[in-house]
Design a protein around this motif. Structure first.
Motif, PDB file in Angstrom:
ATOM      1  N   ALA A 168       6.796  -7.335  30.350  1.00  0.00           N
ATOM      2  CA  ALA A 168       6.989  -8.427  29.395  1.00  0.00           C
ATOM      3  C   ALA A 168       7.406  -7.879  28.038  1.00  0.00           C
ATOM      4  CB  ALA A 168       5.708  -9.253  29.261  1.00  0.00           C
ATOM      5  N   LEU A 169       8.076  -8.723  27.275  1.00  0.00           N
ATOM      6  CA  LEU A 169       8.472  -8.377  25.915  1.00  0.00           C
ATOM      7  C   LEU A 169       7.557  -9.080  24.922  1.00  0.00           C
ATOM      8  CD1 LEU A 169      12.381  -8.557  25.963  1.00  0.00           C
ATOM      9  CD2 LEU A 169      10.958  -6.519  25.753  1.00  0.00           C
ATOM     10  N   PRO A 170       7.071  -8.363  23.910  1.00  0.00           N
ATOM     11  CA  PRO A 170       6.214  -9.010  22.911  1.00  0.00           C
ATOM     12  C   PRO A 170       6.947 -10.143  22.200  1.00  0.00           C
ATOM     13  CG  PRO A 170       6.118  -6.617  22.701  1.00  0.00           C
ATOM     14  CD  PRO A 170       7.235  -6.917  23.651  1.00  0.00           C
ATOM     15  N   LEU A 171       6.254 -11.217  21.962  1.00  0.00           N
ATOM     16  CA  LEU A 171       6.851 -12.342  21.249  1.00  0.00           C
ATOM     17  C   LEU A 171       6.907 -12.085  19.755  1.00  0.00           C
ATOM     18  CD1 LEU A 171       5.204 -15.300  23.196  1.00  0.00           C
ATOM     19  CD2 LEU A 171       7.558 -14.498  23.337  1.00  0.00           C
ATOM     20  N   ALA A 172       5.952 -11.323  19.234  1.00  0.00           N
ATOM     21  CA  ALA A 172       5.945 -10.963  17.816  1.00  0.00           C
ATOM     22  C   ALA A 172       6.551  -9.574  17.667  1.00  0.00           C
ATOM     23  CB  ALA A 172       4.527 -11.009  17.252  1.00  0.00           C
TER      24      ALA A 172
ATOM     25  N   ARG B 290       9.496 -14.925  36.213  1.00  0.00           N
ATOM     26  CA  ARG B 290      10.284 -14.653  35.008  1.00  0.00           C
ATOM     27  C   ARG B 290      10.127 -15.808  34.017  1.00  0.00           C
ATOM     28  NH1 ARG B 290      14.114 -10.546  35.525  1.00  0.00           N
ATOM     29  NH2 ARG B 290      14.413  -9.782  37.655  1.00  0.00           N
ATOM     30  N   GLY B 291       9.903 -15.451  32.770  1.00  0.00           N
ATOM     31  CA  GLY B 291       9.737 -16.469  31.739  1.00  0.00           C
ATOM     32  C   GLY B 291       8.303 -16.869  31.496  1.00  0.00           C
ATOM     33  N   ASP B 292       7.359 -16.371  32.323  1.00  0.00           N
ATOM     34  CA  ASP B 292       5.939 -16.690  32.104  1.00  0.00           C
ATOM     35  C   ASP B 292       5.482 -16.199  30.739  1.00  0.00           C
ATOM     36  OD1 ASP B 292       5.279 -18.103  34.341  1.00  0.00           O
ATOM     37  OD2 ASP B 292       4.562 -16.386  35.488  1.00  0.00           O
ATOM     38  N   ILE B 293       4.649 -17.003  30.087  1.00  0.00           N
ATOM     39  CA  ILE B 293       4.082 -16.642  28.788  1.00  0.00           C
ATOM     40  C   ILE B 293       2.669 -16.104  29.011  1.00  0.00           C
ATOM     41  CG2 ILE B 293       3.407 -17.450  26.499  1.00  0.00           C
ATOM     42  CD1 ILE B 293       6.398 -17.399  26.954  1.00  0.00           C
TER      43      ILE B 293
ATOM     44  N   GLY C 251       4.584   1.775  25.611  1.00  0.00           N
ATOM     45  CA  GLY C 251       5.080   2.796  24.695  1.00  0.00           C
ATOM     46  C   GLY C 251       6.571   2.781  24.489  1.00  0.00           C
ATOM     47  N   ASP C 252       7.276   1.821  25.088  1.00  0.00           N
ATOM     48  CA  ASP C 252       8.726   1.734  24.931  1.00  0.00           C
ATOM     49  C   ASP C 252       9.154   0.381  24.367  1.00  0.00           C
ATOM     50  OD1 ASP C 252       8.122   0.123  27.062  1.00  0.00           O
ATOM     51  OD2 ASP C 252       9.544   1.026  28.457  1.00  0.00           O
ATOM     52  N   GLY C 253       8.216  -0.329  23.755  1.00  0.00           N
ATOM     53  CA  GLY C 253       8.537  -1.628  23.202  1.00  0.00           C
ATOM     54  C   GLY C 253       8.258  -2.786  24.144  1.00  0.00           C
ATOM     55  N   THR C 254       7.773  -2.489  25.357  1.00  0.00           N
ATOM     56  CA  THR C 254       7.450  -3.536  26.319  1.00  0.00           C
ATOM     57  C   THR C 254       5.967  -3.472  26.676  1.00  0.00           C
ATOM     58  OG1 THR C 254       8.019  -2.145  28.216  1.00  0.00           O
ATOM     59  CG2 THR C 254       9.785  -3.480  27.260  1.00  0.00           C
ATOM     60  N   ILE C 255       5.527  -4.452  27.460  1.00  0.00           N
ATOM     61  CA  ILE C 255       4.116  -4.556  27.854  1.00  0.00           C
ATOM     62  C   ILE C 255       4.033  -4.674  29.366  1.00  0.00           C
ATOM     63  CG2 ILE C 255       2.038  -5.988  27.682  1.00  0.00           C
ATOM     64  CD1 ILE C 255       2.971  -6.866  24.935  1.00  0.00           C
ATOM     65  N   ASP C 256       3.091  -3.947  29.931  1.00  0.00           N
ATOM     66  CA  ASP C 256       2.823  -4.017  31.366  1.00  0.00           C
ATOM     67  C   ASP C 256       1.680  -5.013  31.601  1.00  0.00           C
ATOM     68  OD1 ASP C 256       3.320  -2.772  34.093  1.00  0.00           O
ATOM     69  OD2 ASP C 256       1.152  -2.483  33.884  1.00  0.00           O
ATOM     70  N   VAL C 257       1.905  -5.995  32.447  1.00  0.00           N
ATOM     71  CA  VAL C 257       0.858  -7.002  32.729  1.00  0.00           C
ATOM     72  C   VAL C 257       0.487  -6.919  34.212  1.00  0.00           C
ATOM     73  CG1 VAL C 257       1.336  -8.599  30.858  1.00  0.00           C
ATOM     74  CG2 VAL C 257       2.704  -8.728  32.904  1.00  0.00           C
ATOM     75  N   ARG C 258      -0.818  -6.889  34.480  1.00  0.00           N
ATOM     76  CA  ARG C 258      -1.333  -6.773  35.841  1.00  0.00           C
ATOM     77  C   ARG C 258      -2.409  -7.833  36.061  1.00  0.00           C
ATOM     78  NH1 ARG C 258       2.210  -3.512  38.544  1.00  0.00           N
ATOM     79  NH2 ARG C 258       3.026  -2.054  36.995  1.00  0.00           N
TER      80      ARG C 258
ATOM     81  N   ILE D 111       1.203 -13.623  23.532  1.00  0.00           N
ATOM     82  CA  ILE D 111       1.379 -12.168  23.473  1.00  0.00           C
ATOM     83  C   ILE D 111       2.805 -11.766  23.845  1.00  0.00           C
ATOM     84  CG2 ILE D 111       0.593  -9.940  24.350  1.00  0.00           C
ATOM     85  CD1 ILE D 111      -2.054 -11.258  25.071  1.00  0.00           C
ATOM     86  N   ALA D 112       3.268 -12.205  25.021  1.00  0.00           N
ATOM     87  CA  ALA D 112       4.551 -11.721  25.514  1.00  0.00           C
ATOM     88  C   ALA D 112       5.137 -12.711  26.508  1.00  0.00           C
ATOM     89  CB  ALA D 112       4.386 -10.338  26.157  1.00  0.00           C
ATOM     90  N   ARG D 113       6.423 -12.442  26.841  1.00  0.00           N
ATOM     91  CA  ARG D 113       7.142 -13.226  27.848  1.00  0.00           C
ATOM     92  C   ARG D 113       7.595 -12.289  28.969  1.00  0.00           C
ATOM     93  NH1 ARG D 113       9.922 -18.009  27.424  1.00  0.00           N
ATOM     94  NH2 ARG D 113       9.751 -17.902  25.144  1.00  0.00           N
ATOM     95  N   VAL D 114       7.348 -12.690  30.206  1.00  0.00           N
ATOM     96  CA  VAL D 114       7.713 -11.866  31.360  1.00  0.00           C
ATOM     97  C   VAL D 114       9.235 -11.840  31.515  1.00  0.00           C
ATOM     98  CG1 VAL D 114       7.582 -11.656  33.874  1.00  0.00           C
ATOM     99  CG2 VAL D 114       5.542 -12.291  32.558  1.00  0.00           C
ATOM    100  N   VAL D 115       9.783 -10.607  31.643  1.00  0.00           N
ATOM    101  CA  VAL D 115      11.224 -10.450  31.802  1.00  0.00           C
ATOM    102  C   VAL D 115      11.600  -9.741  33.101  1.00  0.00           C
ATOM    103  CG1 VAL D 115      11.668 -10.472  29.320  1.00  0.00           C
ATOM    104  CG2 VAL D 115      11.176  -8.293  30.467  1.00  0.00           C
ATOM    105  N   LYS D 116      10.603  -9.097  33.755  1.00  0.00           N
ATOM    106  CA  LYS D 116      10.917  -8.331  34.972  1.00  0.00           C
ATOM    107  C   LYS D 116       9.679  -8.258  35.843  1.00  0.00           C
ATOM    108  CE  LYS D 116      12.418  -3.692  36.411  1.00  0.00           C
ATOM    109  NZ  LYS D 116      12.762  -2.332  35.941  1.00  0.00           N
ATOM    110  N   LEU D 117       9.875  -8.392  37.149  1.00  0.00           N
ATOM    111  CA  LEU D 117       8.774  -8.289  38.102  1.00  0.00           C
ATOM    112  C   LEU D 117       8.832  -6.945  38.797  1.00  0.00           C
ATOM    113  CD1 LEU D 117       8.933 -11.839  39.775  1.00  0.00           C
ATOM    114  CD2 LEU D 117       7.679 -11.136  37.739  1.00  0.00           C
TER     115      LEU D 117
END
Length: 292
Positions: free
Chosen positions: A257-261, A225-228, A207-214, A244-250
């Motif tokens: 992750a940040l969305p690529l699109a 970091r940098g995982d696609i 909801g803040d422009g980022t994506i949570d991946v689990r 979908i996104a690129r990991v920027v923080k663990l």
């Protein structure tokens, strides 16, 4: 009756008297020089040379003063011309910068459109390609408006992607435009996997422009970091292998992750049919139940 002032008359008389003397003296000097030039030419040459010696420095000084004055006015004119030219160059530079920005924007938009068209040619089925005309940034809900609708074959539940990756899915469709639920919205949950090693994960918007991946397996953090993150195809709505996104923080057991699109930099979106038609029917079932 008024009379002329004696002081004023006396000054006028003195002025006339000295003027007459100056004229007479000039005539006498002229006659002397003329006589000297006829009777004794050599002496006249000496006199003329002496006069030249006297008047030469004066003439030189006057010439320097005139040249300096002319230089000052010329320099001022040149400075004014240079200032005008500088202002004109600044205006031309600003106009050129504006044209460069416009050309760069057009180039980027054309490149994105070309990439979409190439992607569409590679895909077996594409419903419609539309322009992303707006998106929400200051709201916890993340939506985008796409300039295609039911008249173009768009239906609720269809996935939307761009050349950069997955944009989201259609949640509302009008005749000429559609609303897209972005992958960064909290209600967006996409089955995915890591491109690096194929580990299955779940990508959910924050909801803040980022994506949570689990990861599906609890107990270890497989992210770097940098995982696609790409779609896995599980569930049948989204096709597999779409970025979908690129990991920027663990964090402890997952990553951000940040969305690529990014809709802010993506001009066009491509609506595709669901990977499995039954998945869209299941997606629309809750909405149909609510309408009854």
């Amino acid at each position: 009756m008024a009379t002329a002032r004696p002081g004023w008359s006396r000054r006028a008389q003195y002025g006339l008297f000295f003027s007459l003397i100056a004229v007479i003296a000039g005539i006498i000097v002229g006659l002397i020089l003329l006589t000297l030039s006829l009777v004794a030419p050599q002496q006249f040459e000496r006199v003329r040379g002496a006069a030249l010696d006297v008047t030469g420095p004066i003439a030189g000084a006057l010439h320097e003063v005139a040249a300096t004055t002319e230089g000052v006015f010329t320099g001022a004119g040149n400075y004014w011309d240079a200032a005008n030219q500088n202002a004109e160059l600044k205006r031309e530079r600003q106009a050129m910068l504006r044209r460069m920005v416009e050309a760069k924007a057009i180039f980027q938009e054309n490149r994105q459109l070309k990439a979409v068209l190439q992607l569409r040619e590679q895909e077996r089925a594409t419903i419609a390609v539309g322009r992303i005309v707006g998106s929400s940034f200051n709201s916890p809900r993340r939506f985008a408006i796409l300039s295609v609708g039911t008249s173009d074959g768009v239906r609720i539940g269809m996935p939307v992607r761009s050349p950069d990756g997955l944009v989201g899915r259609i949640i509302d469709a009008g005749s000429l435009a559609s609303r897209v639920l972005l992958v960064s919205d909290r209600a967006s949950i996409v089955p995915a996997r890591l491109l690096r090693n194929g580990i299955p994960v779940i990508a959910q918007g924050r909801g803040d422009g980022t994506i949570d991946v689990r990861p599906l397996e609890v107990g270890r953090n497989p992210f770097k970091r940098g995982d696609i993150i790409i779609t896995s195809g599980t569930g049948g709505l989204y096709p597999p292998l779409v970025p979908i996104a690129r990991v920027v923080k663990l964090d402890d057991d997952g990553a951000v992750a940040l969305p690529l699109a990014d809709p802010a930099t993506t001009s066009f979106g491509m609506v595709e049919p669901p990977f499995e038609p039954a998945a869209m029917a299941a997606e629309n079932a809750p909405a149909a139940a609510d309408n009854r």
